[in-house]
Design an enzyme around this catalytic site. Sequence first.
Site, short mmCIF file in Angstrom:
data_model
loop_
_atom_site.label_atom_id
_atom_site.label_comp_id
_atom_site.label_asym_id
_atom_site.label_seq_id
_atom_site.Cartn_x
_atom_site.Cartn_y
_atom_site.Cartn_z
N LYS A 7 28.63 -11.27 166.16
CA LYS A 7 28.15 -11.16 167.41
C LYS A 7 29.23 -10.77 168.41
O LYS A 7 30.36 -10.88 168.17
CB LYS A 7 27.34 -12.21 167.99
CG LYS A 7 28.06 -13.62 167.95
CD LYS A 7 29.25 -13.88 168.54
CE LYS A 7 29.64 -13.58 169.98
NZ LYS A 7 30.89 -14.31 170.20
N TYR B 77 25.23 -16.60 173.62
CA TYR B 77 24.88 -17.81 173.51
C TYR B 77 24.05 -18.45 174.61
O TYR B 77 22.94 -19.21 174.35
CB TYR B 77 26.22 -18.89 173.17
CG TYR B 77 26.97 -18.53 171.95
CD1 TYR B 77 26.34 -18.66 170.81
CD2 TYR B 77 28.26 -18.09 172.12
CE1 TYR B 77 26.99 -18.46 169.54
CE2 TYR B 77 28.77 -17.54 171.20
CZ TYR B 77 28.30 -17.84 169.61
OH TYR B 77 29.10 -17.82 168.64
#
Length: 362
Positions: A134, A218
């Site tokens: 990511k 996140y």
Amino acid sequence: MQIERRDFLSTLTLAGAAALFSGNPLLAATAQKKEKLGIALVGLGYYSTDLLAPALQMTEKCYLAGIVTGTPAKAETWKAKYKIPDKNIYNYQNFDQIANNPDIDIVYVVLPPSMHREYVVRAAKAGKHVFCEKPMAPSVADCEAMIKACSSSKVKLAIGYRCQHDPNIQAIMKLAKEPKFGKVKMVTSAAGYFDARTDHWKQNKALGGGVMGDMGVYALQGARLATGEEPISVFAQASTTRPEIYKEVEETMMFMLDFPSGAKASCQTSFGINMNHLQVNYEKGWAKLEPQSGYNGNKGSMSDGTLIQFPIKNQQAKQMDEDCDAILRSTDLIAPGEEGLRDIRVVEAIYKSAAAGKVIKI
Ligand code: NAD
């Protein structure tokens, strides 16, 4: 004629492997004799060195088979430490020859985000399954190209969203699907740390830096996973307290999301502030996690006194084993390329909103 159980099972295994790798002659040549899939890590920086390689010593369905690095000295160190044969060591120039290497089933791209697209596409063209760290890529167009390349080559693409494999986050995700406290009203989600570095790709726009793609995913995932919905609009504000370091990208991003059900989220991410928590307020209660996206020890509680506390041996090992299991069994990945794309679609809208100073519809 009675078929021996052992013969039957071995025929089944071969047939399963042939079906799994049909359409991919490179993998078909090797799959039948494998119990563990070979992973090659591309980019031997912090995450590969400190987290992924150690985790690959604990995995059951995969092992560290190869490396791709631009630094010959790192190749020597890794070769000695992990007993990697010379034939499984590549650099960025000869990487495409990995197509001819039956030891490597999966290429794991652990490079700065702006390089993800190139290496995912090259790995797919080489006929390898791909894991990609990511944030998936800096743009929606990049993500779409990566998904297309993998689907054209009939290989799987998993995003390194380790948290989605963590049972603590999964407990929060479950509350969206099986409401215990009613509908989600408000999510508060934060992910950040103080980054003391002054000259890193995380501060470089061309390399895909900026906190939003890094820790911001996140904070965003906390909201998306807790609601189980995709946001329909966003209002965002970017800022920095260290303009001499964060010249090209934001140090901090705050963003508010609206979801179709009426749920709202207030999210923060920063390279200047240590914070890591998720609070979900429902119609009749709450659930919270702190930390929400740590490597180890994510934990929390619910308003009815239920503890969210599922210790796991190693998050990255669990992630890679579960993704390998999906490859071996031809089942769905927990976080495929499409999941990375969903985040980047919102990230693009967040940047648009911060630049325009107004609400952006997604
Ligand atoms: P890092 O800077 O420590 O390592 C980057 C690697 O890329 C180095 O080996 C470097 O040599 C190589 N590289 C090749 N070309 C480069 C270039 N032009 N500029 C800079 N480096 C170059 O970074 P990292 O922290 O290991 O992050 C790598 C990827 O892993 C990123 O996508 C990051 O977001 C991701 N990551 C994920 C997690 C997680 O928890 N899932 C944690 C940390 C990092």
